[in-house]
Design a protein around this motif. Structure first.
Motif, PDB file in Angstrom:
ATOM      1  N   TYR A  86     -35.536  22.106  27.872  1.00  0.00           N
ATOM      2  CA  TYR A  86     -34.115  21.744  27.735  1.00  0.00           C
ATOM      3  C   TYR A  86     -33.273  23.030  27.843  1.00  0.00           C
ATOM      4  CZ  TYR A  86     -29.748  20.190  25.690  1.00  0.00           C
ATOM      5  OH  TYR A  86     -28.423  19.925  25.495  1.00  0.00           O
ATOM      6  N   ARG A  87     -32.220  23.029  28.627  1.00  0.00           N
ATOM      7  CA  ARG A  87     -31.354  24.190  28.908  1.00  0.00           C
ATOM      8  C   ARG A  87     -32.086  25.326  29.624  1.00  0.00           C
ATOM      9  NH1 ARG A  87     -26.297  25.807  25.767  1.00  0.00           N
ATOM     10  NH2 ARG A  87     -25.434  23.877  24.991  1.00  0.00           N
ATOM     11  N   GLY A  88     -33.219  25.031  30.274  1.00  0.00           N
ATOM     12  CA  GLY A  88     -33.955  26.061  31.002  1.00  0.00           C
ATOM     13  C   GLY A  88     -33.231  26.476  32.278  1.00  0.00           C
ATOM     14  N   ARG A  89     -33.545  27.704  32.768  1.00  0.00           N
ATOM     15  CA  ARG A  89     -32.875  28.272  33.950  1.00  0.00           C
ATOM     16  C   ARG A  89     -33.904  28.779  34.943  1.00  0.00           C
ATOM     17  NH1 ARG A  89     -32.236  29.351  28.598  1.00  0.00           N
ATOM     18  NH2 ARG A  89     -32.266  31.619  28.827  1.00  0.00           N
ATOM     19  N   VAL A  90     -33.759  28.372  36.211  1.00  0.00           N
ATOM     20  CA  VAL A  90     -34.605  28.921  37.278  1.00  0.00           C
ATOM     21  C   VAL A  90     -33.802  29.949  38.061  1.00  0.00           C
ATOM     22  CG1 VAL A  90     -35.798  28.464  39.467  1.00  0.00           C
ATOM     23  CG2 VAL A  90     -35.982  26.824  37.583  1.00  0.00           C
ATOM     24  N   SER A  91     -34.363  31.142  38.269  1.00  0.00           N
ATOM     25  CA  SER A  91     -33.794  32.108  39.203  1.00  0.00           C
ATOM     26  C   SER A  91     -34.623  32.057  40.479  1.00  0.00           C
ATOM     27  CB  SER A  91     -33.838  33.529  38.611  1.00  0.00           C
ATOM     28  OG  SER A  91     -32.926  33.654  37.543  1.00  0.00           O
ATOM     29  N   LEU A  92     -34.060  31.430  41.510  1.00  0.00           N
ATOM     30  CA  LEU A  92     -34.746  31.352  42.808  1.00  0.00           C
ATOM     31  C   LEU A  92     -34.384  32.593  43.611  1.00  0.00           C
ATOM     32  CD1 LEU A  92     -36.316  29.937  45.080  1.00  0.00           C
ATOM     33  CD2 LEU A  92     -34.149  28.867  45.749  1.00  0.00           C
ATOM     34  N   VAL A  93     -35.403  33.386  43.974  1.00  0.00           N
ATOM     35  CA  VAL A  93     -35.097  34.715  44.496  1.00  0.00           C
ATOM     36  C   VAL A  93     -35.835  35.039  45.784  1.00  0.00           C
ATOM     37  CG1 VAL A  93     -36.871  35.950  43.156  1.00  0.00           C
ATOM     38  CG2 VAL A  93     -34.674  37.057  43.643  1.00  0.00           C
ATOM     39  N   GLY A  94     -36.590  34.094  46.322  1.00  0.00           N
ATOM     40  CA  GLY A  94     -37.299  34.436  47.551  1.00  0.00           C
ATOM     41  C   GLY A  94     -37.936  33.245  48.207  1.00  0.00           C
ATOM     42  N   ASN A  95     -38.532  33.539  49.356  1.00  0.00           N
ATOM     43  CA  ASN A  95     -39.151  32.521  50.197  1.00  0.00           C
ATOM     44  C   ASN A  95     -40.529  32.990  50.636  1.00  0.00           C
ATOM     45  OD1 ASN A  95     -39.399  30.273  51.857  1.00  0.00           O
ATOM     46  ND2 ASN A  95     -38.466  31.322  53.603  1.00  0.00           N
ATOM     47  N   ALA A  96     -41.266  33.621  49.674  1.00  0.00           N
ATOM     48  CA  ALA A  96     -42.573  34.186  50.031  1.00  0.00           C
ATOM     49  C   ALA A  96     -43.529  33.116  50.548  1.00  0.00           C
ATOM     50  CB  ALA A  96     -43.181  34.890  48.822  1.00  0.00           C
ATOM     51  N   GLY A  97     -43.314  31.866  50.153  1.00  0.00           N
ATOM     52  CA  GLY A  97     -44.183  30.781  50.614  1.00  0.00           C
ATOM     53  C   GLY A  97     -43.994  30.431  52.076  1.00  0.00           C
ATOM     54  N   ARG A  98     -42.898  30.890  52.672  1.00  0.00           N
ATOM     55  CA  ARG A  98     -42.639  30.738  54.111  1.00  0.00           C
ATOM     56  C   ARG A  98     -42.541  29.280  54.546  1.00  0.00           C
ATOM     57  NH1 ARG A  98     -44.729  35.494  52.978  1.00  0.00           N
ATOM     58  NH2 ARG A  98     -44.856  37.202  54.476  1.00  0.00           N
ATOM     59  N   VAL A  99     -42.105  28.388  53.634  1.00  0.00           N
ATOM     60  CA  VAL A  99     -41.905  26.988  54.031  1.00  0.00           C
ATOM     61  C   VAL A  99     -40.503  26.558  53.604  1.00  0.00           C
ATOM     62  CG1 VAL A  99     -44.295  26.151  54.053  1.00  0.00           C
ATOM     63  CG2 VAL A  99     -43.050  26.254  51.899  1.00  0.00           C
ATOM     64  N   PRO A 100     -39.888  25.616  54.350  1.00  0.00           N
ATOM     65  CA  PRO A 100     -38.534  25.182  54.004  1.00  0.00           C
ATOM     66  C   PRO A 100     -38.484  24.609  52.588  1.00  0.00           C
ATOM     67  CG  PRO A 100     -39.243  24.243  56.090  1.00  0.00           C
ATOM     68  CD  PRO A 100     -40.438  24.904  55.492  1.00  0.00           C
ATOM     69  N   GLN A 101     -37.314  24.724  51.970  1.00  0.00           N
ATOM     70  CA  GLN A 101     -37.184  24.291  50.576  1.00  0.00           C
ATOM     71  C   GLN A 101     -36.484  22.940  50.491  1.00  0.00           C
ATOM     72  OE1 GLN A 101     -35.128  27.537  48.848  1.00  0.00           O
ATOM     73  NE2 GLN A 101     -36.811  28.942  49.125  1.00  0.00           N
ATOM     74  N   LYS A 102     -37.273  21.903  50.243  1.00  0.00           N
ATOM     75  CA  LYS A 102     -36.681  20.584  49.975  1.00  0.00           C
ATOM     76  C   LYS A 102     -37.136  20.225  48.593  1.00  0.00           C
ATOM     77  CE  LYS A 102     -35.855  18.210  54.271  1.00  0.00           C
ATOM     78  NZ  LYS A 102     -36.316  17.208  55.217  1.00  0.00           N
ATOM     79  N   VAL A 103     -36.214  20.143  47.637  1.00  0.00           N
ATOM     80  CA  VAL A 103     -36.640  19.876  46.263  1.00  0.00           C
ATOM     81  C   VAL A 103     -35.817  18.753  45.650  1.00  0.00           C
ATOM     82  CG1 VAL A 103     -37.570  22.157  45.704  1.00  0.00           C
ATOM     83  CG2 VAL A 103     -35.125  21.723  45.418  1.00  0.00           C
TER      84      VAL A 103
ATOM     85  N   ALA B 253     -42.748  24.157  47.651  1.00  0.00           N
ATOM     86  CA  ALA B 253     -43.428  23.343  46.641  1.00  0.00           C
ATOM     87  C   ALA B 253     -43.482  24.065  45.305  1.00  0.00           C
ATOM     88  CB  ALA B 253     -44.841  23.007  47.110  1.00  0.00           C
ATOM     89  N   THR B 254     -43.548  25.394  45.359  1.00  0.00           N
ATOM     90  CA  THR B 254     -43.563  26.178  44.116  1.00  0.00           C
ATOM     91  C   THR B 254     -42.252  26.004  43.364  1.00  0.00           C
ATOM     92  OG1 THR B 254     -45.118  27.757  45.034  1.00  0.00           O
ATOM     93  CG2 THR B 254     -43.789  28.535  43.186  1.00  0.00           C
ATOM     94  N   LEU B 255     -41.146  25.942  44.096  1.00  0.00           N
ATOM     95  CA  LEU B 255     -39.849  25.744  43.437  1.00  0.00           C
ATOM     96  C   LEU B 255     -39.822  24.401  42.707  1.00  0.00           C
ATOM     97  CD1 LEU B 255     -36.926  26.473  42.798  1.00  0.00           C
ATOM     98  CD2 LEU B 255     -36.283  25.636  45.069  1.00  0.00           C
ATOM     99  N   GLN B 256     -40.453  23.389  43.304  1.00  0.00           N
ATOM    100  CA  GLN B 256     -40.492  22.096  42.607  1.00  0.00           C
ATOM    101  C   GLN B 256     -41.223  22.231  41.273  1.00  0.00           C
ATOM    102  OE1 GLN B 256     -38.924  19.158  44.196  1.00  0.00           O
ATOM    103  NE2 GLN B 256     -38.843  18.958  41.982  1.00  0.00           N
ATOM    104  N   SER B 257     -42.305  23.009  41.261  1.00  0.00           N
ATOM    105  CA  SER B 257     -43.033  23.190  39.993  1.00  0.00           C
ATOM    106  C   SER B 257     -42.222  24.035  39.012  1.00  0.00           C
ATOM    107  CB  SER B 257     -44.421  23.803  40.233  1.00  0.00           C
ATOM    108  OG  SER B 257     -44.339  25.166  40.571  1.00  0.00           O
ATOM    109  N   SER B 258     -41.387  24.928  39.533  1.00  0.00           N
ATOM    110  CA  SER B 258     -40.507  25.709  38.643  1.00  0.00           C
ATOM    111  C   SER B 258     -39.524  24.781  37.931  1.00  0.00           C
ATOM    112  CB  SER B 258     -39.727  26.755  39.438  1.00  0.00           C
ATOM    113  OG  SER B 258     -40.587  27.674  40.048  1.00  0.00           O
ATOM    114  N   LEU B 259     -38.907  23.884  38.713  1.00  0.00           N
ATOM    115  CA  LEU B 259     -37.943  22.952  38.114  1.00  0.00           C
ATOM    116  C   LEU B 259     -38.640  22.051  37.087  1.00  0.00           C
ATOM    117  CD1 LEU B 259     -36.052  22.003  41.399  1.00  0.00           C
ATOM    118  CD2 LEU B 259     -35.128  23.331  39.490  1.00  0.00           C
TER     119      LEU B 259
END
Ligand code: NAP
Length: 320
Positions: A228-245, A217-223
């Motif tokens: 405009y032209r922003g970049r996300v560096s996804l680097v871990g899974n500390a939240g310990r939940v599957p990533q569906k975004v 869910a944190t990755l969804q808030s990152s996105l």
């Protein structure tokens, strides 16, 4: 030697303190007598569900110590030198065998406990911000889990690069501890809506770079926080939940989501030298390694449990 080992994945209590065989020296490697183990976020995740490539398995990416043996093909390191080392496993032990390529000599005067905690978090944060995030002076960065070790490094590196720094953490107390490192604005992501707060703080523009070691869910808030032209560096899974975004906001805004894995290029000259620069910056006092606490190696289970309580800000070390 003594080591903290486990026979099956699971909670911190699977860790046992036992006698195991000494590690074998590789022709391209070194053996060190470990003096400080830095428990990495990935160590707790590997204990929980990673592959047991040795049996019993000795987990752990990062440890510092003194070289006691040198492989026949190694010419640039010698016995008696203090080094910080990285490997896919094997840090939670009195002795460790690593490739010489993933050992860095510790500068005179730098405390070995500080050195033990540099390569992975600082190297990873640097990759996220600059190699993949392409951060430029004057841009705005959002660091998710700012009180994680990767987060603490990213806040400092972003600030030094002339960025405005926003970070999230799970309590106001944790955010408070980030201010001396360069935090401009903190968001309590256990309570507040991250995207709404980011938009409020940036006049609805969003941020240019996000460092996200949490996922889910944190990755969804990152996105959702991207300019405009922003970049996300996804680097871990500390939240310990599957990533569906939902990635539907990427294309219309020329935005990017990059996965970042330090290990993939850690043997390259580029990454090796970049990590050496981080070590030198800490030795010179321009970057700070935050150590939360130390435990004896025999109490590795308690140390892992403490990390998972989310009370630590900075590294928890094990001392053999
Ligand atoms: N891809 C790579 O090359 C690479 C390299 C290094 C690290 N990593 C990954 O990056 C992540 C962070 O590593 P780290 O060493 O910085 O970790 P760390 O120092 O142990 O910190 C992890 C932080 O994650 C936050 N968190 C969010 N949800 C959590 C949950 N459900 N359980 C526990 N903590 C949670 C906690 O902060 P709050 O309580 O404030 O949320 C915690 O302090 C890990 O997933 C690690 O595997 C990847």
């Amino acid at each position: 030697m003594k080591a903290a080992v486990y026979y099956e994945n699971g909670p911190p209590s699977v860790l046992k303190y036992e006698d195991v065989d000494d590690p074998v020296l590789l022709p391209q490697g070194i053996i060190i007598r470990v003096e400080a183990v830095s428990i990495e976020g990935g160590d707790t995740l590997n204990r929980l569900g990673g592959a047991l490539v040795t049996k019993p398995h000795i987990v752990g990416y990062q440890a510092a110590g003194t070289i006691i043996d040198v492989g026949a093909e190694v010419t640039h390191l010698k016995r008696g030198q203090r080094v910080v080392t990285v490997n896919a496993f094997g840090s939670h032990a009195e002795l460790r065998s690593v490739f010489a390529r993933t050992a860095w000599v510790i500068p005179d005067g730098l405390d070995i406990k500080q050195a033990a905690a540099i390569p992975v978090p600082f190297g990873t944060a640097h990759e996220c911000l600059f190699e993949y995030g392409r951060l430029k002076t004057g841009e705005t960065v959002l660091v998710q889990a700012g009180a994680s070790a990767v987060g603490l490094a990213a806040i400092q590196l972003a600030k030094h690069a002339g960025a405005r720094v926003i970070a999230t953490a799970s309590s106001p107390e944790r955010l408070e501890k980030l201010k001396p490192l360069g935090l401009d604005h903190g968001i309590d992501y256990a309570k507040d809506d991250v995207v709404a707060e980011v938009m409020r703080l940036t006049d609805n523009k969003g941020v240019d770079v996000v460092v996200d070691p949490v996922g889910g869910a944190t990755l969804q808030s990152s996105l959702g926080s991207l300019a405009y032209r922003g970049r996300v560096s996804l680097v871990g899974n500390a939240g310990r939940v599957p990533q569906k975004v939902d990635v539907s906001n990427l294309m219309p805004g020329n935005r990017a989501l990059n996965g970042v894995f330090l290990g993939a290029e850690i043997m390259s000259d580029r990454v090796h030298d970049m990590i050496q620069r981080q070590i030198d910056e800490v030795a010179a006092g321009r970057l700070t390694v935050v150590i939360d606490s130390t435990y004896p190696l025999s109490e590795a289970a308690a140390a892992h449990a403490y990390i998972e309580s989310r009370k630590a800000v900075g590294r928890v070390l094990l001392i053999p």
